[in-house]
Design a protein around this motif. Structure first.
Motif, PDB file in Angstrom:
ATOM      1  N   MET A 128       0.619  -1.003   0.283  1.00 22.35           N
ATOM      2  CA  MET A 128      -0.238  -0.189   0.450  1.00 22.35           C
ATOM      3  C   MET A 128       1.067   1.278   0.184  1.00 22.35           C
ATOM      4  SD  MET A 128      -3.336   1.372   0.113  1.00 22.35           S
ATOM      5  CE  MET A 128      -3.682   3.018  -0.204  1.00 22.35           C
ATOM      6  N   SER A 129       2.109   1.054   0.680  1.00 20.58           N
ATOM      7  CA  SER A 129       2.634   2.478   1.053  1.00 20.58           C
ATOM      8  C   SER A 129       3.059   2.899  -0.314  1.00 20.58           C
ATOM      9  CB  SER A 129       4.039   2.280   2.081  1.00 20.58           C
ATOM     10  OG  SER A 129       4.659   1.240   1.500  1.00 20.58           O
ATOM     11  N   ASN A 130       3.540   1.614  -1.480  1.00 22.99           N
ATOM     12  CA  ASN A 130       4.653   2.101  -2.388  1.00 22.99           C
ATOM     13  C   ASN A 130       3.372   2.286  -3.602  1.00 22.99           C
ATOM     14  OD1 ASN A 130       6.508   1.273  -4.535  1.00 22.99           O
ATOM     15  ND2 ASN A 130       5.269   0.057  -5.698  1.00 22.99           N
ATOM     16  N   THR A 131       2.344   1.793  -3.536  1.00 21.72           N
ATOM     17  CA  THR A 131       1.200   2.134  -4.276  1.00 21.72           C
ATOM     18  C   THR A 131       0.410   3.599  -4.217  1.00 21.72           C
ATOM     19  OG1 THR A 131       0.052   0.174  -4.651  1.00 21.72           O
ATOM     20  CG2 THR A 131      -1.348   2.404  -5.100  1.00 21.72           C
ATOM     21  N   LYS A 132       0.946   4.481  -2.648  1.00 26.45           N
ATOM     22  CA  LYS A 132       0.898   6.138  -2.370  1.00 26.45           C
ATOM     23  C   LYS A 132       1.779   6.591  -2.553  1.00 26.45           C
ATOM     24  CE  LYS A 132      -0.252   8.420   2.065  1.00 26.45           C
ATOM     25  NZ  LYS A 132      -0.897   8.697   2.959  1.00 26.45           N
ATOM     26  N   GLN A 133       2.755   6.029  -2.903  1.00 21.57           N
ATOM     27  CA  GLN A 133       3.478   6.962  -3.263  1.00 21.57           C
ATOM     28  C   GLN A 133       3.965   7.324  -5.105  1.00 21.57           C
ATOM     29  OE1 GLN A 133       7.470   4.543  -2.234  1.00 21.57           O
ATOM     30  NE2 GLN A 133       7.394   5.532  -0.213  1.00 21.57           N
ATOM     31  N   ILE A 134       3.630   6.360  -5.727  1.00 21.68           N
ATOM     32  CA  ILE A 134       3.426   6.189  -6.574  1.00 21.68           C
ATOM     33  C   ILE A 134       2.128   7.255  -7.175  1.00 21.68           C
ATOM     34  CG2 ILE A 134       2.783   4.598  -9.345  1.00 21.68           C
ATOM     35  CD1 ILE A 134       3.486   2.273  -7.923  1.00 21.68           C
ATOM     36  N   VAL A 135       0.837   6.450  -7.001  1.00 16.47           N
ATOM     37  CA  VAL A 135      -0.029   8.071  -7.309  1.00 16.47           C
ATOM     38  C   VAL A 135       0.169   9.493  -7.035  1.00 16.47           C
ATOM     39  CG1 VAL A 135      -2.520   8.207  -5.789  1.00 16.47           C
ATOM     40  CG2 VAL A 135      -1.772   6.137  -6.623  1.00 16.47           C
ATOM     41  N   GLU A 136       0.748   9.236  -5.555  1.00 14.84           N
ATOM     42  CA  GLU A 136       1.122  10.935  -5.241  1.00 14.84           C
ATOM     43  C   GLU A 136       2.249  11.473  -6.370  1.00 14.84           C
ATOM     44  OE1 GLU A 136       2.639  11.010  -1.116  1.00 14.84           O
ATOM     45  OE2 GLU A 136       0.624  10.843  -0.302  1.00 14.84           O
ATOM     46  N   ALA A 137       2.814  10.339  -6.900  1.00 14.87           N
ATOM     47  CA  ALA A 137       3.909  10.623  -7.320  1.00 14.87           C
ATOM     48  C   ALA A 137       3.521  11.286  -8.789  1.00 14.87           C
ATOM     49  CB  ALA A 137       4.847  10.047  -8.455  1.00 14.87           C
ATOM     50  N   ILE A 138       2.372  10.689  -9.644  1.00 16.96           N
ATOM     51  CA  ILE A 138       1.836  11.366 -10.941  1.00 16.96           C
ATOM     52  C   ILE A 138       0.696  11.785 -10.124  1.00 16.96           C
ATOM     53  CG2 ILE A 138       0.088   9.923 -12.556  1.00 16.96           C
ATOM     54  CD1 ILE A 138       1.323   7.511 -12.129  1.00 16.96           C
ATOM     55  N   LEU A 139       0.280  12.180  -9.445  1.00 12.06           N
ATOM     56  CA  LEU A 139      -0.575  13.313  -9.694  1.00 12.06           C
ATOM     57  C   LEU A 139       0.124  14.546  -9.198  1.00 12.06           C
ATOM     58  CD1 LEU A 139      -3.993  11.936  -7.003  1.00 12.06           C
ATOM     59  CD2 LEU A 139      -3.711  12.457  -9.351  1.00 12.06           C
ATOM     60  N   GLN A 140       1.521  14.815  -8.402  1.00 15.04           N
ATOM     61  CA  GLN A 140       1.991  16.095  -8.294  1.00 15.04           C
ATOM     62  C   GLN A 140       2.331  16.320  -9.591  1.00 15.04           C
ATOM     63  OE1 GLN A 140       2.602  17.631  -6.096  1.00 15.04           O
ATOM     64  NE2 GLN A 140       1.520  16.382  -4.010  1.00 15.04           N
ATOM     65  N   SER A 141       3.447  15.167 -10.325  1.00 20.83           N
ATOM     66  CA  SER A 141       3.362  15.458 -12.077  1.00 20.83           C
ATOM     67  C   SER A 141       2.329  16.151 -13.488  1.00 20.83           C
ATOM     68  CB  SER A 141       4.398  14.394 -12.467  1.00 20.83           C
ATOM     69  OG  SER A 141       3.155  13.472 -13.232  1.00 20.83           O
ATOM     70  N   ALA A 142       1.207  15.814 -12.264  1.00 22.60           N
ATOM     71  CA  ALA A 142      -0.430  16.222 -13.543  1.00 22.60           C
ATOM     72  C   ALA A 142      -0.566  17.235 -13.175  1.00 22.60           C
ATOM     73  CB  ALA A 142      -1.015  15.495 -13.346  1.00 22.60           C
ATOM     74  N   ARG A 143      -0.577  17.728 -12.135  1.00 24.76           N
ATOM     75  CA  ARG A 143      -0.440  18.706 -11.385  1.00 24.76           C
ATOM     76  C   ARG A 143       0.053  19.773 -12.062  1.00 24.76           C
ATOM     77  NH1 ARG A 143      -4.933  21.929 -10.401  1.00 24.76           N
ATOM     78  NH2 ARG A 143      -5.879  19.986  -8.991  1.00 24.76           N
ATOM     79  N   ALA A 144       1.702  20.021 -11.759  1.00 24.61           N
ATOM     80  CA  ALA A 144       2.879  20.365 -12.235  1.00 24.61           C
ATOM     81  C   ALA A 144       2.267  20.802 -14.017  1.00 24.61           C
ATOM     82  CB  ALA A 144       4.119  19.348 -11.744  1.00 24.61           C
ATOM     83  N   ALA A 145       1.571  20.227 -14.576  1.00 22.30           N
ATOM     84  CA  ALA A 145       2.449  20.366 -15.983  1.00 22.30           C
ATOM     85  C   ALA A 145       0.731  20.664 -16.592  1.00 22.30           C
ATOM     86  CB  ALA A 145       1.779  18.424 -17.174  1.00 22.30           C
ATOM     87  N   ALA A 146      -0.705  20.788 -15.352  1.00 21.15           N
ATOM     88  CA  ALA A 146      -1.903  22.023 -15.904  1.00 21.15           C
ATOM     89  C   ALA A 146      -1.626  23.284 -16.120  1.00 21.15           C
ATOM     90  CB  ALA A 146      -3.079  21.739 -14.521  1.00 21.15           C
ATOM     91  N   VAL A 147      -0.416  24.194 -15.492  1.00 18.38           N
ATOM     92  CA  VAL A 147      -0.583  25.537 -15.986  1.00 18.38           C
ATOM     93  C   VAL A 147      -0.022  25.431 -17.303  1.00 18.38           C
ATOM     94  CG1 VAL A 147       0.409  27.258 -15.298  1.00 18.38           C
ATOM     95  CG2 VAL A 147       0.257  26.130 -14.026  1.00 18.38           C
TER      96      VAL A 147
END
Length: 419
Positions: free
Chosen positions: A1-20
């Motif tokens: 679960m911790s690894n899954t959480k890290q993967i999801v958070e990394a993807i969402l952080q990079s997605a948020r950075a790409a939004a602008v």
């Protein structure tokens, strides 16, 4: 679960950075990215087919049905269709930056409503890999970043498709993180995605009712819902036999397993004796099982007795619930009770009855003398759709590019202050 959480958070952080940068990209750049993505799909056809072959083999071992395997399969022709759909989206009008309306206040303030992207969209769907490129194209054109979580059966196919699309996006000068597929099968990832308040702006689930209800129950961010399509066709007192047969058969039989297929037929008592026997026979000949009320079975003795839960049920099959009603009011009341807010149609040449139906039935698509199968973004002129919303939020019904944007206020002044 911790690894899954890290993967999801990394993807969402990079997605948020790409939004602008994506939100501020010009129409020309976005169209170039879409065309480049289409080219990349064709250039990477072999890699996509190899990834798809792995999914198909796993699906066979897991006992997937022939129909499911067919939905999963990607071949040269289907990949070409996916590429063409991206080309088609590039030719659609760009909603971003469009002025909805503008006005000037008595104090001189100039106010306008202009459309902007939503931001980061999470798309959760089942099985079909074509959703990956369809969603990517629509989100890209509307200036939105998309994170895709497809069914486990299509994971390798979805990853290969997204890699090709991202390659094309990057070659046009936009961040490749604008389109990402979650690379893990862990079901816990869904909960993490839909609870990522502050990183995700909207969740669009596409799939069975169980999936959508789970997403809604767990979500901390807005969700556009489409639980099911319980669509009604109502034959008013003056309904003609030919019109009724043609429209009802198309609504039910053309593709019975889709959400805009008719599931319930309501017939005015004054039309029942004239219309229902031949219509019921035509439906039976087409392989439709009828489940009717007592008055229906008097006119169509081969119909089965309808149970209480047959009304309001999405059969997604060649099964149709039928009920004879005594008035337009009773038909409207029945629809209000059992509808899923998807699509309803009235067949009549009575203009007053038609207007009452269209105004008083509040489903996301209402039709007069037309098949329920027209409740589709492409058929209604949207060019394409990312889904159908039965939630009464900013979008209701088939969702095209405009539904992936929202209007915001832009105010221009000359030093005004509020007194």
């Amino acid at each position: 679960m911790s690894n899954t959480k890290q993967i999801v958070e990394a993807i969402l952080q990079s997605a948020r950075a790409a939004a602008v940068p994506l939100a501020n990209a010009s129409t020309a750049v976005k169209n170039k990215a879409l065309r480049s993505a289409a080219e990349a799909l064709m250039d990477n056809q072999r890699a996509i087919e190899i990834a798809n072959a792995d999914d198909l083999e796993a699906g066979r071992k897991a006992g997937l049905s022939a129909a499911m395997l067919d939905r999963l399969m990607l071949n040269e022709g289907r990949i070409a269709e996916l590429a063409q759909s991206l080309e088609d989206v590039s030719k659609l009008p760009d909603p971003v930056g469009r002025t909805v309306r503008s006005w000037t206040r008595p104090n001189g303030l100039k106010v306008s409503l202009k459309r902007i992207p939503l931001g980061v969209i999470v798309m959760i769907f089942e099985s079909r890999p074509n959703v990956t490129t369809d969603a990517a194209g629509l989100c890209l054109k509307s200036g939105n970043v998309v994170v895709l979580r497809g069914g486990k059966e299509a994971l390798q196919s979805n990853l290969a498709l997204a890699a090709a699309v991202s390659q094309g996006i990057e070659s046009a000068g936009l961040p490749r993180e604008a389109v990402q597929v979650l690379p893990i099968r862990d079901r816990a990832a869904v909960k993490l995605l839909v609870q990522a308040d502050g990183l995700v702006d909207l969740v669009i689930p596409r799939g069975g009712e169980g999936l959508i209800r789970r997403v809604v129950a767990e979500a901390h961010v807005p969700v556009l819902k489409h639980y099911k399509g319980v669509c009604h066709v109502y034959l008013h007192a003056d309904a003609k036999v030919g019109d009724s047969r043609r429209i009802v058969l198309n609504s039910k039989v053309q593709r019975p397993g889709v959400c805009n297929a008719a599931e319930t037929l309501l017939v005015h008592a004054k039309a029942a004796k004239r219309v229902l026997p031949s219509l019921a026979a035509a439906l039976r000949e087409a392989g439709v099982e009828l489940r009717g009320c007592k008055r229906t079975r008097e006119l169509a003795p081969f119909a089965k007795r309808a149970k209480a839960d047959d009304y309001g049920r999405e059969f997604l099959d060649l099964v149709l619930a039928v009920k004879v009603v005594d008035s337009l009011d009773e038909a409207i009341d029945h629809i209000r009770q059992y509808s899923s807010d998807h699509t309803e149609a009235i067949i009549t040449n009575d203009a007053q009855a038609a207007e009452r139906f269209l105004n008083e039935v509040c489903s996301s698509t209402v039709l007069h003398n037309a098949s329920t199968r027209f409740a589709d973004g492409g058929q209604l002129g949207l060019g394409a759709e990312i889904g159908i919303s039965t939630s009464r939020l900013h979008a209701y019904g088939p969702m095209g590019l405009e539904a992936l944007t929202i209007p915001r206020f832009v105010v221009r002044g000359q030093g005004q202050i509020r007194g």
